[in-house]
Design a protein around this motif. Structure first.
Motif, mmCIF file in Angstrom:
data_model
loop_
_atom_site.group_PDB
_atom_site.id
_atom_site.type_symbol
_atom_site.label_atom_id
_atom_site.label_comp_id
_atom_site.label_asym_id
_atom_site.label_seq_id
_atom_site.Cartn_x
_atom_site.Cartn_y
_atom_site.Cartn_z
ATOM 1 N N SER A 1 42.064 -9.431 28.285
ATOM 2 C CA SER A 1 41.208 -10.271 27.708
ATOM 3 C C SER A 1 40.938 -10.221 26.183
ATOM 4 O O SER A 1 40.774 -11.535 25.632
ATOM 5 N N GLU B 1 34.011 4.501 26.277
ATOM 6 C CA GLU B 1 33.273 3.134 26.463
ATOM 7 C C GLU B 1 32.731 2.730 25.189
ATOM 8 O O GLU B 1 32.775 1.501 24.834
ATOM 9 N N GLN C 1 42.148 -5.687 32.942
ATOM 10 C CA GLN C 1 41.509 -6.811 32.476
ATOM 11 C C GLN C 1 41.164 -6.815 31.069
ATOM 12 O O GLN C 1 40.706 -7.733 30.274
ATOM 13 N N ARG C 2 40.504 -5.576 30.413
ATOM 14 C CA ARG C 2 40.165 -5.168 29.068
ATOM 15 C C ARG C 2 41.305 -5.587 28.311
ATOM 16 O O ARG C 2 41.003 -6.129 27.200
ATOM 17 N N ASP D 1 41.128 -1.617 33.800
ATOM 18 C CA ASP D 1 41.766 -1.533 32.487
ATOM 19 C C ASP D 1 42.644 -2.644 32.154
ATOM 20 O O ASP D 1 42.804 -2.830 31.121
ATOM 21 N N TYR E 1 35.410 1.579 22.908
ATOM 22 C CA TYR E 1 35.993 0.460 23.376
ATOM 23 C C TYR E 1 35.300 -0.809 22.853
ATOM 24 O O TYR E 1 35.604 -1.910 22.182
ATOM 25 N N ARG F 1 36.265 -3.607 20.232
ATOM 26 C CA ARG F 1 36.145 -4.958 20.805
ATOM 27 C C ARG F 1 35.533 -5.995 19.659
ATOM 28 O O ARG F 1 35.682 -7.123 19.183
#
Length: 378
Positions: free
Chosen positions: A188, A258, A184-185, A182, A261, A265
Motif C-alpha cells: 500500500s 504497530e 498489504q501494508r 503484512d 508502523y 507511515r
C-alpha cells in the motif's frame, strides 16, 4: 421531532465518539508533561482538558487547578512562571517572584529538565498507543489470513508480473511475510516502486518483481484512500484463518511494532506531501476526526480504541514538529541553549513564537478547509 432526532444522532453518532477519542489522547499528552514536571519539582498552576472558560474543576494539595474547559479541542498544563498555555515565560511575573517561588518556576530549571518536561508529552502519546494496542492484542489476540494469492484481477500489476493463484508470499524485498495484512501494508505504501516477491509455487521457491499500481479506493463511508495495489485478493476461509494469541511481553512487543508502523507511515506521508509525491488533501482537522470517530464507533469499542491509538501517534508526531508554540519548537530552543551555553535572546524567542502562531493558525485553516471540501464530496 425530526430535528430533535437529527440532533440526537449527531450527538451520539459523532460528537460523543469524537470527545471520547480526543479526551483520552489529550489527557495522556498533558499527563506526560505534568508527571515529569512534578518529578522535576516544577510547580504546576493548572491542568486543563479543553480551552476557554472552566466548566468545573478542583484544586489539589500542591496548588494545581484540575479543570474541564468549555472548548474540547485540546488541553494544556500551565507551569509557574508561564504567561499562557504555550509556556511562553511571563517575565514580569518571574521578576516579581521570591527566591523560593522562582526555584519552582519552569523557566528557572536546568535546560535538560525543561527539555524532559516538554518531550514527555509526545512520549506519553506513543506510550499510550503502545498500551492500547498491547491491551487489544493481549486480551483479544488477532485473527490473520495466510498470504496466499487467490484471485488476480485482469490487467493488474500482479497479472503482468506473472503471479498465479495459489502462490504463497514468503518475503517482500527480503522482509518475511507472515500474513496477508503484512503484504498489504508494504504494498500500500509502495505505489510505482518495484518490489521483489519471494514466492512458493508448488514445491519451488522463486522471486518475481512486481510494481504496485497507484489507485484511489473509496471505503463504505465515502472516504477516499490513495494506495499501491497489486490487484490480488483473498476470500478468507475457515481453514485459512489463524488466531494469534500473545503473552504480556509479546503483546507489548506487537503494540510497539504497530505504533512504529503508524509513525513511519505518517512521516512517509508528510514527506510525500513536502516532496510533491502525495496530495495534501488527506490532512484533516477536528471535523474529519469527528467524522471518522463516528464512522469507526459503528464498528464497536475496539476499533474506536484503535483509532485513539492512531490519533495519539499522530498528535505525538505533530507536537514534535520544530515549530515554535509546539513541543518540538521548544526543544529546538533548548537545544540551541545547550549548545550556546545560554538561552536565545528574548527578541528572537518572541519572533519565533509569533511565527509559530502564524504557522499553526495556517495549518488549522488548511486542515479545516480540507475537512469542508471532503464533506462536500460525500
Amino acid at each position: 421531532m425530526e430535528i430533535l432526532s437529527s440532533a440526537y444522532d449527531l450527538l451520539i453518532g459523532y460528537i460523543v465518539p469524537f470527545l471520547f477519542v480526543l479526551t483520552i489522547v489529550v489527557f495522556f499528552h498533558e499527563l506526560g508533561h505534568f508527571a515529569v514536571a512534578r518529578w522535576c519539582r516544577v510547580k504546576v498552576d493548572a491542568f486543563s482538558v479543553g480551552f476557554g472558560k472552566e466548566l468545573f474543576g478542583f484544586t489539589d494539595r500542591q496548588g494545581t487547578r484540575w479543570k474541564l474547559s468549555a472548548i474540547p479541542l485540546g488541553g494544556y498544563v500551565k507551569f509557574a512562571g508561564d504567561e499562557n498555555a504555550a509556556s511562553v515565560p511571563d517575565r514580569d511575573r518571574i521578576a516579581a517572584m521570591s527566591e523560593e517561588e522562582r526555584a519552582t518556576a519552569f523557566v528557572a530549571k536546568p535546560v535538560w529538565q525543561r527539555a524532559a518536561v516538554v518531550a514527555a508529552g509526545p512520549i506519553a502519546n506513543f506510550i499510550l498507543a503502545v498500551a492500547i494496542f498491547a491491551a487489544i492484542f493481549g486480551f483479544f489476540g488477532r485473527t490473520v489470513i495466510a498470504p496466499v494469492v487467490e484471485t488476480i484481477q485482469a490487467g493488474s500489476a500482479a497479472e503482468k508480473a506473472g503471479l498465479q493463484s495459489g502462490d504463497l508470499i514468503l518475503a517482500i524485498d527480503g522482509k518475511p511475510i507472515e500474513t496477508f495484512a503484512d503484504m498489504q501494508r508494504i504494498v500500500s505504501v509502495s505505489a510505482e516502486i518495484p518490489l521483489d516477491l519471494e514466492i512458493e509455487r508448488g514445491n519451488t521457491v522463486q522471486t518475481i518483481t512486481v510494481t504496485p499500481e497507484y489507485r484511489e479506493l473509496t471505503d463504505r463511508f465515502g472516504n477516499v484512500q490513495r494506495l499501491g495495489l497489486l490487484g490480488i485478493s483473498r476470500s478468507p476461509q475457515d481453514d485459512d484463518l489463524i488466531q494469534q494469541t500473545f503473552g504480556p511481553l509479546e503483546a507489548i512487543s506487537e503494540g510497539a511494532k504497530e505504533t512504529v508502523y503508524i509513525a513511519e507511515r505518517t512521516v512517509d506521508y508528510l514527506w510525500g506531501v513536502i516532496s510533491g509525491r502525495e496530495a495534501a488533501d488527506q490532512i484533516g482537522g477536528p471535523i474529519r476526526v469527528a467524522q471518522v470517530s463516528g464512522q469507526v464507533a459503528t464498528q464497536g469499542i475496539l476499533p474506536l480504541l484503535s483509532l485513539a491509538a492512531v490519533l495519539s501517534v499522530s498528535i505525538g508526531l505533530l507536537n514534535l514538529m520544530p515549530i515554535p508554540m509546539l513541543d518540538g519548537g521548544h526543544l529546538v530552543y533548548y537545544f540551541a541553549e545547550a549548545v550556546r551555553g545560554k538561552p536565545l535572546s528574548e527578541n528572537i524567542q518572541d519572533i519565533g513564537f509569533r511565527i509559530g502562531i502564524a504557522i499553526v493558525l495556517l495549518l488549522m485553516v488548511f486542515a479545516t478547509w480540507n475537512d469542508v471540501m471532503h464533506l462536500t464530496r460525500l
